[in-house]
Design an enzyme around this catalytic site. Structure first.
Site, PDB file in Angstrom:
ATOM      1  N   PRO A 257       0.853  -1.203   0.000  1.00 24.99           N
ATOM      2  CA  PRO A 257       0.000   0.000   0.000  1.00 24.99           C
ATOM      3  C   PRO A 257       0.881   1.243   0.000  1.00 24.99           C
ATOM      4  CG  PRO A 257       0.062  -0.962   2.195  1.00 24.99           C
ATOM      5  CD  PRO A 257       0.840  -1.886   1.308  1.00 24.99           C
ATOM      6  N   ASP A 429       5.813   2.993   1.904  1.00 26.72           N
ATOM      7  CA  ASP A 429       5.004   1.837   2.282  1.00 26.72           C
ATOM      8  C   ASP A 429       4.206   2.228   3.529  1.00 26.72           C
ATOM      9  OD1 ASP A 429       3.941  -0.541   3.212  1.00 26.72           O
ATOM     10  OD2 ASP A 429       5.755  -1.722   2.840  1.00 26.72           O
ATOM     11  N   HIS A 430       2.879   2.361   3.377  1.00 24.63           N
ATOM     12  CA  HIS A 430       2.055   2.878   4.472  1.00 24.63           C
ATOM     13  C   HIS A 430       2.005   1.935   5.670  1.00 24.63           C
ATOM     14  CE1 HIS A 430      -0.494   5.728   6.272  1.00 24.63           C
ATOM     15  NE2 HIS A 430      -1.197   6.092   5.220  1.00 24.63           N
ATOM     16  N   ARG A 431       2.410   0.693   5.472  1.00 25.30           N
ATOM     17  CA  ARG A 431       2.445  -0.238   6.599  1.00 25.30           C
ATOM     18  C   ARG A 431       3.547   0.120   7.592  1.00 25.30           C
ATOM     19  NH1 ARG A 431       2.992  -5.630   3.080  1.00 25.30           N
ATOM     20  NH2 ARG A 431       4.653  -4.281   2.278  1.00 25.30           N
TER      21      ARG A 431
END
Length: 457
Positions: A257, A429-431
C-alpha cells in the site's frame, strides 16, 4: 574421470541462466581455468570456467538456451572415456538444486555469491536485508563478472587495413577470439572485430586493440541503409535480468500500500557549492546526485523509522544507513549500494558512486555490491524528467525519486526571481511509514539540501 559442466547459482536470486555463447567447441582440449562459455544471470554476464582437464566431449545446451540452476550443460573427459551414462542421466533426471562438488564447472563469481548472506538481490523494485557487518570477501578463485557478450555484427566486412588494422582469419572453428569487454566496446564504437588484429594470448582481441582501431584513421564509407522488415512486429525474448525485474516489481506495486509525497527544493546554494568545489580541482567535483545521496543519508540517520524494512510481522529499523542507487544498464536497472553512507564525506560518496555506476554498466558488480540497501534513490533528472514516482524495493519502506534541476520563476521575499529548483517524490510503504513521518523526513532533507554546508562540516 569425467567432469560435469553445470549451471550454478551465480547471484542470490538466480534460478536459471541463459547460455549466451560457447567459446569452446566439441573436441577442443580444455585445461582447468579455461573459459568455456558466457552465461547471462539475472544480474550480469559471467564467464563459465573449467575446473578439470581433458577434452570438451559433449555440449548439451545451445547458445540462447535458458537452463535452471543445476542443469548439466556439457561434459569434459578424456578422448576415449565413455560418457554415455552421464549424458543419459542428464536427459532423464531433473536438474540438481545445488552445485556439483569439486569437479563441477562454476561460472566466475560463484564463490563470491556463496560467501555473502543469501538475501534477495536488488534491481529497480528489488532490495534485501543488509549485512550487519562487512560483507565477506570473495573466495580467492572468484573474479568480477564479465561485461555482457556482444553478438558478432552482421553486414559489411571491412577490407584489410580498415579500422587501422589488417583483417585476420578466424581461428579454427570459425570463431574470432576476443574478450567480453572488447566485444562490448566494439559494439558501442561501431567497430567490427573481424578487421582487428588481436594482441592478446593466441591472437585474442583485447580492449586495447579495439581502442587502437577506433582512434586510427578510417577509410570513408557510407553506412548501408537500414533494412525495414516486412513483419508487423518482433518478439524479443526476455533476458534474465528483465525476468527478475518483472517478478520483483509485481511483488511491490500490487501488495504494497503505497502513498507519495512530493516536495520542491531550492538548489541555488547547492549549485554554488558545486561550482566552488570544481574550482578547487577535478578530484573534488560533485554532482547533484552525490549531494542528494549525502543529504538523504544524513536525514535517514535522524529518521530511523524511514530507514526501515517491512518484515511482515515486524518493522526492522536500521542503525546503519546503506543507500541503494538505481543505475540504468542495457537490459534494465541494477541498484549498487553505498554502505554506511552517513559516515562518508561528500568526496568519498562521489568517488564511490562513480565507481559503482561504472562497474554496474560493465556488468562487473559482485553480489555483495548490489544487495543490502536500507533505502533507495532513483534519479532521472539527467534525462530531463521533472518529476516521477519510483516503485519501492521490498522489503524497504521507501524510495526517493529525483527530478531534474532546472531554472524557473519563483516568488522570493515577495518578488519574482529565477531560481534553480528540483522536485523529489518519496514513495512510502504505508504499513511502515505514515504521512506525517514521511513529511518530517522530507523537511529534514530540505534543510540539508538547501543549506549544503551542513553536508561538508
Amino acid at each position: 574421470m569425467a567432469t560435469k559442466v553445470v549451471m550454478e547459482a551465480l547471484s542470490p536470486t538466480m534460478e536459471e541462466g541463459r547460455l549466451v555463447k560457447w567459446l569452446k567447441n566439441e573436441g577442443d582440449p580444455v585445461a582447468a581455468g579455461d573459459i568455456l562459455a558466457e552465461v547471462e544471470t539475472d544480474k550480469a554476464v559471467m564467464e563459465l570456467v573449467a575446473r578439470g582437464d581433458g577434452v570438451l566431449r559433449k555440449r548439451l545446451a545451445n547458445e540462447g538456451d535458458a537452463a535452471p540452476v543445476g542443469t548439466l550443460l556439457a561434459v569434459i573427459g578424456s578422448a576415449d572415456e565413455n560418457i554415455d551414462a552421464l549424458i543419459g542421466s542428464a536427459s532423464g533426471a531433473a536438474p540438481a538444486k545445488s552445485a556439483e562438488p569439486a569437479q563441477a564447472v562454476a561460472a566466475t563469481g560463484a564463490a563470491a555469491a556463496s560467501s555473502v548472506p543469501q538475501t534477495p538481490a536488488q534491481s529497480q523494485g528489488e532490495a534485501s536485508t543488509p549485512p550487519q557487518g562487512k560483507a565477506a570477501a570473495p573466495a580467492p578463485t572468484a573474479q568480477a563478472p564479465a561485461a555482457p557478450a556482444v553478438p558478432a555484427q552482421a553486414g559489411r566486412q571491412p577490407a584489410a587495413g580498415e579500422n587501422g588494422s589488417r583483417a585476420v582469419a578466424p581461428p579454427q572453428g570459425g570463431r574470432m577470439r576476443s574478450s567480453p569487454l572488447a566485444r562490448r566496446l566494439a559494439s558501442e564504437r561501431g567497430v567490427e572485430l573481424s578487421g582487428i588484429q588481436g594482441s592478446g594470448p593466441g591472437g585474442r582481441i583485447v580492449k586495447k586493440d579495439v581502442e587502437t582501431a577506433v582512434t586510427a584513421p578510417k577509410a570513408a564509407a557510407a553506412r548501408p541503409p537500414r533494412v525495414r522488415s516486412d513483419a508487423d512486429f518482433e518478439d524479443v525474448p526476455l533476458t534474465q535480468i528483465r525476468k527478475t525485474i518483472a517478478r520483483r516489481l509485481a511483488e511491490s506495486i500490487g501488495p504494497v500500500p503505497t502513498f507519495y509525497l512530493t516536495a520542491e527544493f531550492d538548489m541555488g546554494r547547492a549549485a554554488e557549492m558545486r561550482a566552488s568545489l570544481a574550482e578547487i580541482g577535478d578530484e573534488y567535483k560533485a554532482s547533484f546526485n552525490d549531494i542528494v545521496i549525502r543529504a538523504v543519508a544524513l536525514a535517514l540517520s535522524e529518521h530511523p523509522e524511514v530507514n526501515a524494512h517491512w518484515m511482515g510481522d515486524k518493522i526492522r529499523k536500521f542503525n546503519r544507513v546503506h543507500i541503494g542507487m538505481a543505475v540504468a544498464i542495457e537490459d534494465g536497472l541494477i541498484t549498487p549500494v553505498i554502505f554506511d553512507a552517513d559516515q562518508k564525506s561528500l568526496h568519498e560518496i562521489s568517488r564511490e558512486a562513480k565507481e559503482l555506476a561504472g562497474r554496474a554498466r560493465d556488468r562487473k558488480l559482485t553480489p555483495e555490491e548490489y544487495t543490502g540497501s536500507t533505502f533507495s534513490i532513483s534519479n532521472l533528472g539527467m534525462f530531463g524528467i521533472d518529476q516521477f514516482t519510483a516503485i519501492i524495493n521490498p522489503p524497504e519502506a521507501g524510495i526517493l525519486a529525483i527530478g531534474a534541476v532546472e531554472s524557473k520563476p519563483v516568488v522570493v521575499d515577495g518578488q519574482v526571481a529565477v531560481r534553480q529548483r528540483m522536485r523529489v517524490t518519496m514513495s512510502c510503504d504505508h504499513r511502515a511509514i505514515d504521512g506525517a513521518t514521511g513529511a518530517k523526513f522530507l523537511q529534514t532533507l530540505r534543510r540539508y539540501i538547501e543549506h549544503p554546508l551542513l553536508l561538508v562540516i
